[in-house]
Design an enzyme around this catalytic site. Structure first.
Site, mmCIF file in Angstrom:
data_model
loop_
_atom_site.group_PDB
_atom_site.id
_atom_site.type_symbol
_atom_site.label_atom_id
_atom_site.label_comp_id
_atom_site.label_asym_id
_atom_site.label_seq_id
_atom_site.Cartn_x
_atom_site.Cartn_y
_atom_site.Cartn_z
ATOM 1 C CD GLU A 160 -7.363 6.455 5.893
ATOM 2 O OE1 GLU A 160 -6.303 6.990 6.255
ATOM 3 O OE2 GLU A 160 -7.731 6.435 4.701
ATOM 4 C CG HIS A 173 -7.662 3.505 -0.337
ATOM 5 N ND1 HIS A 173 -7.044 2.844 -1.368
ATOM 6 C CD2 HIS A 173 -6.726 4.330 0.209
ATOM 7 C CE1 HIS A 173 -5.774 3.241 -1.434
ATOM 8 N NE2 HIS A 173 -5.555 4.131 -0.501
ATOM 9 C CG HIS A 217 -1.296 6.427 -2.332
ATOM 10 N ND1 HIS A 217 -2.424 6.339 -3.108
ATOM 11 C CD2 HIS A 217 -1.636 5.980 -1.094
ATOM 12 C CE1 HIS A 217 -3.418 5.861 -2.375
ATOM 13 N NE2 HIS A 217 -2.961 5.625 -1.148
ATOM 14 C CG ASP A 245 -1.425 5.786 3.134
ATOM 15 O OD1 ASP A 245 -1.723 5.584 1.937
ATOM 16 O OD2 ASP A 245 -2.194 6.363 3.923
ATOM 17 C CG ASP A 246 0.179 8.956 0.869
ATOM 18 O OD1 ASP A 246 0.285 8.838 -0.356
ATOM 19 O OD2 ASP A 246 -0.885 8.728 1.488
ATOM 20 C CG HIS A 304 -1.989 1.034 1.215
ATOM 21 N ND1 HIS A 304 -3.324 0.719 1.063
ATOM 22 C CD2 HIS A 304 -1.950 2.372 1.311
ATOM 23 C CE1 HIS A 304 -4.053 1.821 1.083
ATOM 24 N NE2 HIS A 304 -3.227 2.846 1.240
#
Length: 330
Positions: free
Chosen positions: A195, A192, A14, A273-274, A12
């Site tokens: 969350e 997604h 981005h 994630d980021d 996961h």
């Protein structure tokens, strides 16, 4: 045990969200684009909340305008991942940001990214695969073009399709056309959910989109029956603890539900994630989880094996990655 040396698989991530701030600043400087508002006093990305994070993310992404930009981005991101011991990575790629979801333009961007990934694999041994995503808050009609891009380029490198963006925009069933197209093209599916959307978003993503993985999914912990369903069906969660803590979803690593989910039999993985947005890395994720829950080598090996089993890559690639996991002492 060295957390840096432990072999990691990340499901996961981005691509644009993994761009180092210095890389984006340098690119903006080359193009004479002023995006100073996305950075804080320390030079990192700065945002107030999740909504503002999405705005900052898209502003930073705006300087990435050519296939060569994306090739350079892939190189920068994979260098950072390899330095953190990642041996396999799946990145979310958005054709919306790569040629406006025009299939011909998307092919040019994709070719540039694949070439950069091949160079990184030859240099550092890190394997990259792409999961095309539509952007939820752009709406279901606009999601059809990225799905077509994914279907037209499905193969050894583009292996999956998913949906990212604001979970509170629309419902999963609004995007069934795009997911059906991707499924028919042989792509594996993720979404997604769980969350900001809560447990119901996980239920709906599984029921309406037929996904085999859920990005985040941690809010499922609030619904014991849903947790049992995840454990029984083997749906895998792409958990990003550092992201969840940074965005205030949980007040601390110790209060994060990843350990509870594991204890209840849910198959979880760990990703960033980021990472530069959330001031994290795969090494930091591992270190914080060891601190919070006392995880040891065997626990991290289980996490890596979960990711390997759930990875959207071919059997030969999985075999090579499995050999690399076996070579690491526990």
């Amino acid at each position: 045990m060295s957390m840096r040396d432990f072999p990691k698989l990340e499901l996961h991530l981005h691509l644009e969200g993994a761009a180092p701030p210095a890389f984006i600043r340098g690119l903006a400087r080359e193009k004479s684009v002023d995006i100073s508002g996305v950075f804080g006093a320390d030079g990192g990305y700065a945002f107030r909340d999740f909504g503002h994070f999405l705005q900052v993310y898209e502003a930073a992404t705006s300087v990435l305008t050519t296939p060569e930009d994306y090739a350079r981005l892939v190189t920068a991101v994979l260098e950072e991942s390899a330095a953190n011991g990642v041996i396999y990575s799946e990145v979310f790629l958005s054709p919306d940001f790569c040629g406006g979801s025009d299939v011909a333009a998307w092919r040019e961007y994709l070719h540039a990214m694949q070439e950069a990934a091949a160079r990184a694999e030859a240099r550092d041994g890190i394997v990259l695969r792409g999961v095309v995503t539509c952007i939820r808050h752009f709406g279901p009609e606009r999601a059809r073009a990225p799905a077509l891009c994914a279907a037209e380029t499905a193969g050894a490198f583009i292996t999956g399709f998913g949906i990212a963006g604001d979970e509170t925009a629309g419902r999963p069933r609004d995007f069934t056309w795009s997911f059906d197209l991707a499924r028919e093209a042989g792509l594996r599916l993720t979404a997604h959910a769980g969350e900001w959307g809560g447990p119901v978003s996980v239920r709906e993503a599984i029921a309406d989109l037929g996904v085999e993985r859920i990005g985040h999914g941690v809010r499922a912990a609030e619904d014991p029956r849903l947790v049992d369903q995840l454990a029984e069906t083997g749906v895998v969660l792409e958990v990003c603890p550092g992201s969840n803590v940074a965005l205030g979803l949980y007040p601390s690593w110790q209060r994060h539900p990843i350990q509870t989910l594991r204890e209840r039999g849910v198959r979880v993985t760990v990703s960033t994630d980021d990472p530069p947005f959330f001031r994290t890395s795969m090494v930091r994720e591992y270190e914080e989880l060891a601190r919070a829950f006392g995880w040891e080598a065997g626990d991290f090996l289980e996490i890596a094996r979960n990711a390997l089993d759930a990875a959207f890559c071919d059997a030969d690639t999985k075999g090579r990655l499995a050999d690399r996991l076996k070579d690491h002492p526990t």
